[in-house]
Design a protein around this motif. Structure first.
Motif, mmCIF file in Angstrom:
data_model
loop_
_atom_site.group_PDB
_atom_site.id
_atom_site.type_symbol
_atom_site.label_atom_id
_atom_site.label_comp_id
_atom_site.label_asym_id
_atom_site.label_seq_id
_atom_site.Cartn_x
_atom_site.Cartn_y
_atom_site.Cartn_z
ATOM 1 N N PRO A 31 0.892 -1.181 0.131
ATOM 2 C CA PRO A 31 0.010 -0.107 0.006
ATOM 3 C C PRO A 31 0.732 1.292 0.008
ATOM 4 O O PRO A 31 0.235 2.225 -0.109
ATOM 5 N N GLY A 32 2.063 1.091 0.134
ATOM 6 C CA GLY A 32 3.041 2.241 0.162
ATOM 7 C C GLY A 32 2.957 3.250 1.130
ATOM 8 O O GLY A 32 2.118 2.934 2.394
ATOM 9 N N GLY A 33 4.147 3.855 1.634
ATOM 10 C CA GLY A 33 4.044 4.779 2.809
ATOM 11 C C GLY A 33 3.149 5.811 2.661
ATOM 12 O O GLY A 33 2.541 6.330 1.450
ATOM 13 N N ARG A 34 3.006 6.521 3.761
ATOM 14 C CA ARG A 34 1.622 7.615 3.824
ATOM 15 C C ARG A 34 2.002 8.735 4.911
ATOM 16 O O ARG A 34 2.612 8.038 5.828
ATOM 17 N N TYR A 35 1.394 9.692 4.915
ATOM 18 C CA TYR A 35 1.497 10.406 5.843
ATOM 19 C C TYR A 35 0.063 10.733 6.478
ATOM 20 O O TYR A 35 -1.074 11.079 5.417
ATOM 21 N N ILE A 36 -0.420 10.692 7.619
ATOM 22 C CA ILE A 36 -1.627 11.105 8.231
ATOM 23 C C ILE A 36 -1.503 12.313 9.064
ATOM 24 O O ILE A 36 -0.736 12.259 9.913
ATOM 25 N N ASP A 37 -2.339 13.300 8.651
ATOM 26 C CA ASP A 37 -2.065 14.547 9.453
ATOM 27 C C ASP A 37 -3.052 14.382 10.791
ATOM 28 O O ASP A 37 -4.331 14.456 10.874
ATOM 29 N N ALA A 38 -2.352 14.214 12.180
ATOM 30 C CA ALA A 38 -2.833 14.045 13.210
ATOM 31 C C ALA A 38 -3.116 15.185 13.967
ATOM 32 O O ALA A 38 -4.039 15.473 15.176
ATOM 33 N N GLN A 39 -2.764 16.237 13.632
ATOM 34 C CA GLN A 39 -2.996 17.558 14.141
ATOM 35 C C GLN A 39 -4.309 18.114 13.747
ATOM 36 O O GLN A 39 -4.916 18.950 14.730
ATOM 37 N N SER A 40 -4.695 17.990 12.675
ATOM 38 C CA SER A 40 -5.946 18.627 12.258
ATOM 39 C C SER A 40 -6.942 17.624 11.948
ATOM 40 O O SER A 40 -6.619 16.285 12.219
ATOM 41 N N GLU A 164 -18.704 4.436 10.697
ATOM 42 C CA GLU A 164 -20.250 5.027 11.146
ATOM 43 C C GLU A 164 -20.186 6.457 11.430
ATOM 44 O O GLU A 164 -21.195 6.967 10.714
ATOM 45 N N TYR A 165 -19.163 6.927 12.145
ATOM 46 C CA TYR A 165 -19.177 8.301 12.251
ATOM 47 C C TYR A 165 -19.221 9.154 10.939
ATOM 48 O O TYR A 165 -20.029 10.120 10.818
ATOM 49 N N CYS A 166 -18.315 8.771 10.221
ATOM 50 C CA CYS A 166 -18.189 9.464 9.049
ATOM 51 C C CYS A 166 -19.436 9.486 8.084
ATOM 52 O O CYS A 166 -19.866 10.561 7.677
ATOM 53 N N ARG A 167 -20.028 8.286 8.146
ATOM 54 C CA ARG A 167 -21.312 8.157 7.285
ATOM 55 C C ARG A 167 -22.640 9.156 8.028
ATOM 56 O O ARG A 167 -23.179 9.872 7.274
ATOM 57 N N GLU A 168 -22.501 8.862 9.330
ATOM 58 C CA GLU A 168 -23.572 9.852 9.992
ATOM 59 C C GLU A 168 -23.231 11.375 9.980
ATOM 60 O O GLU A 168 -24.226 11.882 9.898
ATOM 61 N N HIS A 169 -21.891 11.786 9.612
ATOM 62 C CA HIS A 169 -21.862 13.132 9.643
ATOM 63 C C HIS A 169 -21.387 13.848 8.072
ATOM 64 O O HIS A 169 -20.827 14.909 8.060
ATOM 65 N N GLY A 170 -21.535 12.825 7.293
ATOM 66 C CA GLY A 170 -21.097 13.105 5.763
ATOM 67 C C GLY A 170 -19.766 13.558 5.509
ATOM 68 O O GLY A 170 -19.429 14.326 4.602
ATOM 69 N N ILE A 171 -18.766 12.642 6.134
ATOM 70 C CA ILE A 171 -17.523 12.833 5.828
ATOM 71 C C ILE A 171 -16.897 11.671 5.136
ATOM 72 O O ILE A 171 -17.358 10.533 5.199
ATOM 73 N N ALA A 172 -16.186 11.950 4.099
ATOM 74 C CA ALA A 172 -15.562 10.875 3.244
ATOM 75 C C ALA A 172 -14.627 9.844 3.910
ATOM 76 O O ALA A 172 -13.937 10.501 4.839
ATOM 77 N N ILE A 173 -14.804 8.778 3.891
ATOM 78 C CA ILE A 173 -13.982 7.790 4.289
ATOM 79 C C ILE A 173 -12.672 7.921 4.035
ATOM 80 O O ILE A 173 -12.386 7.939 2.708
ATOM 81 N N ASN A 174 -11.640 8.039 4.503
ATOM 82 C CA ASN A 174 -10.107 8.132 4.265
ATOM 83 C C ASN A 174 -9.446 6.913 3.857
ATOM 84 O O ASN A 174 -9.111 6.301 5.159
ATOM 85 N N GLN A 175 -9.459 6.441 2.642
ATOM 86 C CA GLN A 175 -8.619 5.239 2.433
ATOM 87 C C GLN A 175 -7.135 5.213 2.748
ATOM 88 O O GLN A 175 -6.835 4.096 2.883
#
Length: 179
Positions: A31-40, A164-175
């Motif tokens: 899946p390769g390396g990635r960066y996840i912004d944990a501050q925001s 579930e939280y993302c779906r309930e709040h209209g937030i795109a699921i981050n792959q």
């Protein structure tokens, strides 16, 4: 006398093409390396975890039942008694925390290691609570004050909690969170 490792020899600020026999397989299957912004909240929102806590999910690895997140207990409080079936590694980011079962208090920068087969009751008395970054492997069983089993929390539970939280709040699921 032990050989001491020396600092890497390269001082050039450029990509070095390191030879690796299986590079094409890595490129095809990793899946390769990635960066996840944990501050925001750009990559992952704070998802409520009970009335006084929240979780920022950072990664899910279903192959190893491994998940990573930041647990935020928002003020003095307790995360109920739980039994670990896998290894837990946590770093205190803010505030302080202790377990009723131990005589130490963890503070910012402190490392907490937990092994399978131990049960703990997490407590923070800090006025601002605690934020813990953790890598958790395997299921965690939660129990009530009478040692009655309540729920198993594992990578699947955490994924469901996030999705579930993302779906309930209209937030795109981050792959990017899925390894």
């Amino acid at each position: 006398m032990a050989t001491q490792m020396k600092a890497p020899p390269s001082t050039k600020k450029e990509i070095v093409d390191v030879p690796f026999n299986y590079r094409s397989l890595v490129e095809k299957h990793s899946p390769g390396g990635r960066y996840i912004d944990a501050q925001s909240d750009v990559d992952s929102p704070w998802v409520p975890f009970g009335d006084t806590a929240a979780i920022k999910h950072l990664s899910f690895d279903v192959r190893r039942n491994l998940f990573s997140n930041i647990l935020w207990v928002k003020g003095p409080g307790v995360v109920g008694t739980h039994l670990h079936r896998g290894t837990i590694t946590m770093v205190v980011l803010e505030g302080s925390v202790r377990y009723l079962e131990y005589d130490w208090t963890a503070t910012p920068g402190g490392l907490i290691l937990e092994v399978p087969g131990e049960s703990h009751t997490l407590v923070t008395e800090h006025p601002d609570g605690v934020k813990l970054f953790g890598w958790m492997e395997g299921p965690i069983e939660f129990y009530d004050e009478n040692a009655q089993f309540i729920e198993t929390v594992d990578v699947w539970w955490m994924m469901n909690h996030y999705e579930e939280y993302c779906r309930e709040h209209g937030i795109a699921i981050n792959q990017k969170l899925y390894l």
